[in-house]
Design an enzyme around this catalytic site. Sequence first.
Site, short mmCIF file in Angstrom:
data_model
loop_
_atom_site.label_atom_id
_atom_site.label_comp_id
_atom_site.label_asym_id
_atom_site.label_seq_id
_atom_site.Cartn_x
_atom_site.Cartn_y
_atom_site.Cartn_z
N ASP A 1 -8.66 -1.56 0.00
CA ASP A 1 -8.02 -0.25 0.09
C ASP A 1 -8.72 0.57 1.19
O ASP A 1 -9.71 0.13 1.76
CB ASP A 1 -8.16 0.43 -1.28
CG ASP A 1 -7.31 1.68 -1.40
OD1 ASP A 1 -6.34 1.82 -0.64
OD2 ASP A 1 -7.63 2.51 -2.28
N GLU B 1 -7.62 2.11 6.72
CA GLU B 1 -6.90 2.57 7.94
C GLU B 1 -7.85 2.86 9.10
O GLU B 1 -7.38 2.79 10.24
CB GLU B 1 -6.11 3.84 7.60
CG GLU B 1 -4.97 3.62 6.62
CD GLU B 1 -5.41 3.26 5.20
OE1 GLU B 1 -6.46 3.79 4.76
OE2 GLU B 1 -4.75 2.44 4.58
N ASP C 1 0.16 4.90 -1.84
CA ASP C 1 0.26 5.96 -2.85
C ASP C 1 1.66 6.56 -2.88
O ASP C 1 1.96 7.52 -2.17
CB ASP C 1 -0.77 7.05 -2.56
CG ASP C 1 -2.20 6.52 -2.66
OD1 ASP C 1 -2.36 5.34 -3.07
OD2 ASP C 1 -3.12 7.26 -2.32
#
Length: 953
Positions: A541, A544, A637
């Site tokens: 997770d 980015e 999300d």
Amino acid sequence: MSIGGGRTKTLLLSFFLLSCLCDKSHGQYFNDESAIQNVTYSYDDYYLRGSLMIKSFPNNMNAYIYYATHDGVWNMTGKIPYCRTMMAAHWKMQNPENAYGNWSFEGPISPYGISKFYVYLQLVESGVTYTDDNDSQYYEVPNGGPRSTANCDGYDVVGTSVAKGVTKLSLALNGAGCALYSPDVKYLTVSIVPYSKDMVRIKIADTANNRWQIPASIVPEGSTEGTITTKSYTVSYKTSPFTFKVSRPSGEVLFDTGVSGHPSLIFEEEYLEISSTLPANANIYGLGDMADTFRRSPDTTLQTFWALDRGTKRLNNAYGSHPVYFELRNGKVHGVFLRNSNGMDVALVSGKITYRVIGGVLDFYVFTGPTPAAALDQYTSLIGKPAFVPLWSLGFHQCRWGQTWTTTAGIKATIESLKEIGMYVDTVWADIDHMDAYKAFTLGSGFAGWNDYVATLHEEHMHHVPILDPGIPPVDNYSPYQDGVSSDIFLKWPNGTEFLGKVWPGTTAFPDWFHPQANGWWTKQITEFHGINAFDGLWIDMNEAANFLIPPGYEPAYHINNDGAWEMRGLNYRTISTNVTHYSGATEYDAHNLYGHYEAIHTRSALSSLNPAKRTFILTRSSYPGTGHYAQKWNGDNAATWEDLYLSIPQIMSNQLFGIPMVGSDICGFGGDSSEELCNRWAQLGAFYPFSRHHRAENSHDTFFFVWETVTESALKAYKIRYTLLPYIYGLMQEASKTGNAVARPLWWDNAKDTKTYGIDTQFTLGNGLLVTPVLTPGATTVTGYFPDGIWYDWYTGKAASTSAGYKTLDANLTHINVHVKGGVIMPAQYPAKTTYETVRNNYFLIAALDKYGQSTGSLYVDDGESVDAQYSQVKFGLGGNTLAIGTGWNKYRITPKLDTVKVLGYSSRSAPRRVYVNGRRVSGAQVELSQKVLIITGLAIDLNSKSVLQWK
Ligand SMILES: *[C@@H]1O[C@H](CO)[C@@H](O)[C@H](O)[C@H]1NC(C)=O
Ligand SMILES: *[C@@H]1O[C@H](CO)[C@@H](O)[C@H](O)[C@H]1NC(C)=O
Ligand SMILES: *[C@@H]1O[C@H](CO)[C@@H](O)[C@H](O)[C@H]1NC(C)=O
Ligand SMILES: *[C@@H]1O[C@H](CO)[C@@H](O)[C@H](O)[C@H]1NC(C)=O
Ligand SMILES: *[C@@H]1O[C@H](CO)[C@@H](O)[C@H](O)[C@H]1NC(C)=O
């Protein structure tokens, strides 16, 4: 100001019913021509600043300033909101007198400057927003519009050479260039490389070869396949100025950079611009990550590519960057991939596509299809075929962040409750709560006994996947950090100081995936962690990479639309600074979009070294072309809203085009509270996601499938279908790993000539055989879906629900999801047990749906479910008349369960057959039942390891 034409009568009426908040009624207020007075302003390339006077200002009134510009490619409107309760907005208005009087405003403007701005007022009353939409009151900004491209004369071809089928063109800048956002690059080299008979590469790079290009070790660039004699494309070019065109041999133009009214080519140090013509109303898919309709608007799409930690939000860039599109034109598909990792904006406006890129080179791959499957096969032959997932990952996954999921006992209790309702469960996840102080590779005190629990899960043939974040806190006695320092693998500023951001554990350093020691360091941490938590896969997770801070860093003159709506966030917004340099010298400015992809490469390698014989399962949030070769993905999300329920379908279908077929969205929504009805519909739809996981955010209430009775009923009904069709879905995944073919398909995938399917993104098929028509709106008891040509049989009754193309309205009460089987397809099925492990040990049955000729075909793929390059068997089925032929295409894996039942849908004989034969021998225990054209033959025990023929008379 006057009341604008856009408001309806109902709203107008409610104005006068509302109580007066100030000393004027709202109606009067909006009718007041002079509510905003004395507007003054000044501006430069980046900011507009000004002041105005509002004559009076009722409570709850917002003043908005919108700006607009039109640069010949797309129109932009920005918003300069001032809201009395929300000062966080990027445009600020400050009013010293706090009620009315003089206000000042200021805010950044888009890279296209500003041609005019509007000032108007908005009133929010009891949740209803009344806007004065009078567009006539605007202020012109002379010379504030887009930068002029008048001097952008492009390049001329000044030299040509051809060698080994590769054409090289030397280009020289015409005139002095236009330096729109940065200095022009004077000399360019174009290489036209036939990659295969169906794919051509056209690369435009600086002749000096100094610019950033993605290393082939991170994203493949392919190589030519020797001499190619028959090509399904031709490439031609013009020399002055240089433009190029890719056509089919028929002359049909697929990509043409000679677009009238547009610069032929801008190639500056930090700004590249090129456009291509598209047909009017083009059918374009792809260009993501994004939350949008599956078919992108051909007139108003602005897609930005810059990996961003931002939950599902329309018109936004998101976690991954996939600069590839597929165009569907008259039943044929082709695609265009721009192999460039820099930040960019891609615009679709009527009749053209424009790329605006802030670095790297223009490296296009055009592939010609012409079938959807061929196009995806071609694209994935370049970027890498999707990884073949382990069988267990196709089961149901349960996750949660926070609340009861902060302890071993809490998680156990949830899983027990799921078992009590009879739920199918394969995998138990752990979010960041499992860690000690959110430090990666640790287990916190709440997770005492966790590894024993994982051992219990394994005994029950279940699996475990924990989360793993890349941010490593620089704290004492924490070996992932100290090891990283001694291997020198953390990212640094150019002056050598470690770059620090802030993520869940607080201050963190970030691994540099380009560093030659990064793989060894990462593998060591993962291996050691496996010693205290015997996980089966990893969830990577925040890659980015997400950072809770906004570090200082370089911003180029052209501002891509990072985070949408020209909020002008900048490249450094909540991520690693663009100034940070990687080991190879690559700057984060150039390599940002590769961070998650490169982490997935290293994670795959670490898991493979931990267990070389087993396939890996890695769930990633960020992605780049080729990530599907290493990892699987979820859509990040989302929220518990009907909108996000719908958006999950286009998101899942888009990822198929990105080469990531194993994808899903959090079921029942991650953020926000879900209603019973929404979660119920989501359980039904989610059962058909390729990756099917229920997950919730920390601050939202429980929506486990046992919480509400209707949800329980729906989940059991829908997941029973999923587990029944496990052999079918597994076969699709296996096929995807070989050909790249889509698993969750848009309706046009297998009906590319049917233009009615082009815009459909509220339904999808799994493979070519199973049509899913979910309810996506509240309060519905029916659902209308499109049925492509052919016969479609209701899953539950086996009755033909549609026999020719068209829309059908179907019953869809709360606990019912519509699922249909396509005539002509044989689906292999198994009797569902509560885990995938047990299911694949049960006997097989076949669902043979007959087409209008009374025939159907299908196949079954079987292996051990987890080995790399596993021995496998492939069984082929063909049914016609009263005969089912079972053939073994390949049989290296011994199939233990038997085929005990064959169910034929659309069987038109009036009387049930009396006798059943296998290989000519009568099967005495066989039973036959025929009702409503559904023929069911039971009592078989056919061995699927050898050829056989089943007949009935
Ligand atoms: C606004 O402009 C009008 C007309 O120019 C002027 O009379 C008035 O004083 C101005 N009001 C303020 C508050 O500056
Ligand atoms: C954009 O603005 C121009 C000029 O104002 C207008 O002609 C054009 O129709 C607009 N296009 C869209 C897509 O709104
Ligand atoms: C190195 O550069 C960073 C970012 O500009 C700065 O914060 C840091 O203080 C610098 N380190 C040294 C030792 O100068
Ligand atoms: C980032 O790089 C730019 C350009 O080299 C420089 O002007 C700026 O000071 C740097 N910022 C930091 C924080 O290092
Ligand atoms: C819901 O709809 C399905 C399909 O039409 C039907 O079989 C089922 O009986 C219905 N259930 C209820 C409770 O009405």
